[in-house]
Design a protein around this motif. Structure first.
Motif, PDB file in Angstrom:
ATOM      1  N   ILE A 154       2.320 -26.784 -25.337  1.00 22.75           N
ATOM      2  CA  ILE A 154       3.179 -27.068 -26.472  1.00 22.75           C
ATOM      3  C   ILE A 154       2.420 -27.988 -27.424  1.00 22.75           C
ATOM      4  CG2 ILE A 154       5.330 -26.791 -25.171  1.00 22.75           C
ATOM      5  CD1 ILE A 154       5.502 -29.819 -24.960  1.00 22.75           C
ATOM      6  N   GLY A 155       3.022 -28.239 -28.570  1.00 21.72           N
ATOM      7  CA  GLY A 155       2.392 -29.145 -29.526  1.00 21.72           C
ATOM      8  C   GLY A 155       1.679 -28.391 -30.623  1.00 21.72           C
ATOM      9  N   LEU A 156       0.629 -28.969 -31.161  1.00 29.36           N
ATOM     10  CA  LEU A 156      -0.082 -28.392 -32.287  1.00 29.36           C
ATOM     11  C   LEU A 156      -0.710 -27.057 -31.937  1.00 29.36           C
ATOM     12  CD1 LEU A 156      -2.043 -31.526 -33.590  1.00 29.36           C
ATOM     13  CD2 LEU A 156       0.156 -30.661 -34.384  1.00 29.36           C
ATOM     14  N   GLN A 157      -0.812 -26.196 -32.932  1.00 26.44           N
ATOM     15  CA  GLN A 157      -1.569 -24.964 -32.768  1.00 26.44           C
ATOM     16  C   GLN A 157      -3.057 -25.293 -32.785  1.00 26.44           C
ATOM     17  OE1 GLN A 157      -0.402 -22.148 -35.770  1.00 26.44           O
ATOM     18  NE2 GLN A 157       1.726 -22.072 -35.082  1.00 26.44           N
ATOM     19  N   ASP A 158      -3.847 -24.401 -32.211  1.00 31.57           N
ATOM     20  CA  ASP A 158      -5.288 -24.664 -32.147  1.00 31.57           C
ATOM     21  C   ASP A 158      -5.926 -24.753 -33.535  1.00 31.57           C
ATOM     22  OD1 ASP A 158      -5.814 -25.153 -29.520  1.00 31.57           O
ATOM     23  OD2 ASP A 158      -6.907 -23.295 -29.134  1.00 31.57           O
ATOM     24  N   SER A 159      -5.343 -24.096 -34.525  1.00 31.75           N
ATOM     25  CA  SER A 159      -5.902 -24.200 -35.878  1.00 31.75           C
ATOM     26  C   SER A 159      -5.790 -25.632 -36.389  1.00 31.75           C
ATOM     27  CB  SER A 159      -5.184 -23.246 -36.824  1.00 31.75           C
ATOM     28  OG  SER A 159      -3.783 -23.521 -36.876  1.00 31.75           O
ATOM     29  N   ALA A 160      -4.676 -26.307 -36.099  1.00 34.90           N
ATOM     30  CA  ALA A 160      -4.513 -27.700 -36.506  1.00 34.90           C
ATOM     31  C   ALA A 160      -5.417 -28.606 -35.678  1.00 34.90           C
ATOM     32  CB  ALA A 160      -3.056 -28.124 -36.349  1.00 34.90           C
ATOM     33  N   ARG A 161      -5.530 -28.318 -34.392  1.00 35.57           N
ATOM     34  CA  ARG A 161      -6.411 -29.123 -33.538  1.00 35.57           C
ATOM     35  C   ARG A 161      -7.868 -29.002 -34.002  1.00 35.57           C
ATOM     36  NH1 ARG A 161      -3.337 -26.591 -28.314  1.00 35.57           N
ATOM     37  NH2 ARG A 161      -1.528 -28.012 -28.315  1.00 35.57           N
ATOM     38  N   ALA A 162      -8.280 -27.800 -34.359  1.00 33.71           N
ATOM     39  CA  ALA A 162      -9.647 -27.597 -34.836  1.00 33.71           C
ATOM     40  C   ALA A 162      -9.871 -28.340 -36.150  1.00 33.71           C
ATOM     41  CB  ALA A 162      -9.926 -26.108 -35.012  1.00 33.71           C
ATOM     42  N   ALA A 163      -8.870 -28.335 -37.023  1.00 28.00           N
ATOM     43  CA  ALA A 163      -9.002 -29.042 -38.297  1.00 28.00           C
ATOM     44  C   ALA A 163      -9.141 -30.542 -38.073  1.00 28.00           C
ATOM     45  CB  ALA A 163      -7.799 -28.744 -39.186  1.00 28.00           C
ATOM     46  N   LEU A 164      -8.396 -31.078 -37.135  1.00 28.40           N
ATOM     47  CA  LEU A 164      -8.516 -32.502 -36.828  1.00 28.40           C
ATOM     48  C   LEU A 164      -9.903 -32.830 -36.284  1.00 28.40           C
ATOM     49  CD1 LEU A 164      -4.989 -33.062 -35.282  1.00 28.40           C
ATOM     50  CD2 LEU A 164      -5.884 -34.228 -37.303  1.00 28.40           C
ATOM     51  N   ASN A 165     -10.415 -31.999 -35.395  1.00 24.56           N
ATOM     52  CA  ASN A 165     -11.772 -32.223 -34.884  1.00 24.56           C
ATOM     53  C   ASN A 165     -12.806 -32.123 -36.000  1.00 24.56           C
ATOM     54  OD1 ASN A 165     -10.790 -32.548 -32.304  1.00 24.56           O
ATOM     55  ND2 ASN A 165     -11.419 -30.539 -31.570  1.00 24.56           N
ATOM     56  N   ASP A 166     -12.628 -31.166 -36.908  1.00 22.24           N
ATOM     57  CA  ASP A 166     -13.547 -31.043 -38.043  1.00 22.24           C
ATOM     58  C   ASP A 166     -13.460 -32.275 -38.940  1.00 22.24           C
ATOM     59  OD1 ASP A 166     -14.388 -28.574 -37.155  1.00 22.24           O
ATOM     60  OD2 ASP A 166     -13.123 -27.436 -38.552  1.00 22.24           O
ATOM     61  N   GLY A 167     -12.248 -32.830 -39.074  1.00 15.88           N
ATOM     62  CA  GLY A 167     -12.095 -34.048 -39.849  1.00 15.88           C
ATOM     63  C   GLY A 167     -12.843 -35.215 -39.226  1.00 15.88           C
ATOM     64  N   VAL A 168     -12.822 -35.296 -37.896  1.00 16.14           N
ATOM     65  CA  VAL A 168     -13.594 -36.329 -37.202  1.00 16.14           C
ATOM     66  C   VAL A 168     -15.083 -36.135 -37.459  1.00 16.14           C
ATOM     67  CG1 VAL A 168     -14.267 -37.195 -34.926  1.00 16.14           C
ATOM     68  CG2 VAL A 168     -11.857 -36.738 -35.413  1.00 16.14           C
ATOM     69  N   ASP A 169     -15.544 -34.889 -37.409  1.00 14.34           N
ATOM     70  CA  ASP A 169     -16.961 -34.612 -37.679  1.00 14.34           C
ATOM     71  C   ASP A 169     -17.342 -35.082 -39.083  1.00 14.34           C
ATOM     72  OD1 ASP A 169     -17.340 -33.456 -35.195  1.00 14.34           O
ATOM     73  OD2 ASP A 169     -16.996 -31.412 -35.921  1.00 14.34           O
ATOM     74  N   HIS A 170     -16.483 -34.805 -40.038  1.00 14.11           N
ATOM     75  CA  HIS A 170     -16.743 -35.193 -41.420  1.00 14.11           C
ATOM     76  C   HIS A 170     -16.823 -36.714 -41.553  1.00 14.11           C
ATOM     77  CE1 HIS A 170     -16.901 -34.098 -45.657  1.00 14.11           C
ATOM     78  NE2 HIS A 170     -16.054 -35.080 -45.937  1.00 14.11           N
TER      79      HIS A 170
END
Length: 269
Positions: free
Chosen positions: A187-203
């Protein structure tokens, strides 16, 4: 290296020096104190929010005896240690309120800061409560904020650190990925949102690393250390959303500090 429980037990012995340069809760210039050998600056990731066993500092900084700076100071038998890192600190807060213990005699400075400047808390609230579309939009806004102003803010802070502690080795630690994609979460966030958050950390980490290098500082990347221990992994070192302790959500647990951040600092310090 000492076991984290040993380091935590010795925190009481470090407390007197750990609070030498306690950060104020509002942005104002901290009084200059005699320089100490190791000064741990930064935000909630440096303070140890999420690791528990908080030191009785009389503030809301949530400094933990299990935070990586305390564990490192204990393991290396540091006798001159200041720990002004504070929950919710932005780069401007570190600049105005955490540099008082720096001086010519300072030999090591560590810090993790920049997440709050990028709007980390607001982004995570939006993602947890607002759905995928709003989450993706919030991450995009945060990336824009990072590009617009964080570099200049870091430059001002890093220059001030070098001016006050000209002989110190300065280690700037980054942030870990938050989520394991295609992991155990049902449950919780979809993987697309999780991937975006990880990409934000990379940035965010990429900008911090560039500005640290420009000032001659060492950037310590913790993402490899946390790989396999993100939220939605079988052995997470980060808190997911915690309704009983919401401020600890998305912060490293005690193992995240002792097995994630601490070994990375050990390798470069």
């Amino acid at each position: 290296m000492r076991h984290p429980r040993t380091a935590a037990c010795s925190a009481a012995l470090l407390l007197a020096t750990a609070c030498v340069a306690a950060a104020p809760e509002t942005a104002r210039t901290a009084p200059r104190t005699p320089a100490v050998g190791y000064v741990a600056l930064g935000d909630s990731y440096s303070a140890g929010l999420g690791a528990g066993d908080y030191l009785p500092t009389g503030t809301n900084c949530k400094r933990s005896s299990r935070a990586y700076p305390v564990l490192w100071a204990s393991a290396h038998k540091v006798t001159s240690f200041a720990f002004p890192a504070c929950n919710h600190a932005r780069t401007s807060d570190v600049l105005s309120g955490q540099l008082g213990a720096l001086g010519a005699g300072t030999r090591l400075v560590t810090l993790t800061v920049g997440g709050m400047d990028a709007g980390f808390a607001g982004v995570m609230t939006t993602c947890a409560l607002g759905g995928t579309s709003r989450c993706l939009s919030a991450v995009a806004d945060a990336r824009t904020a990072v590009d617009r102003s964080l570099g200049d803010s870091l430059d001002r802070l890093y220059s001030a650190i070098r001016d006050r502690a000209p002989a110190a080795r300065v280690v700037v630690l980054g942030y870990p990925h938050l989520y394991r994609l295609r992991g155990t979460c049902e449950i919780g966030l979809q993987d697309s949102a999780r991937a975006a958050l990880n990409d934000g950390v990379d940035h965010l980490d990429a900008l911090i690393a560039r500005r640290a290098a420009a000032h001659g500082f060492t950037f310590a990347d913790v993402r490899p250390a946390f790989a396999g221990h993100e939220i939605c992994s079988r052995s997470p070192w980060l808190h997911s959303v915690d309704v009983l302790a919401p401020t600890e959500s998305y912060h490293p647990t005690s193992p995240g500090q002792s097995h994630g951040y601490l070994p990375v600092l050990d390798r470069v310090s």
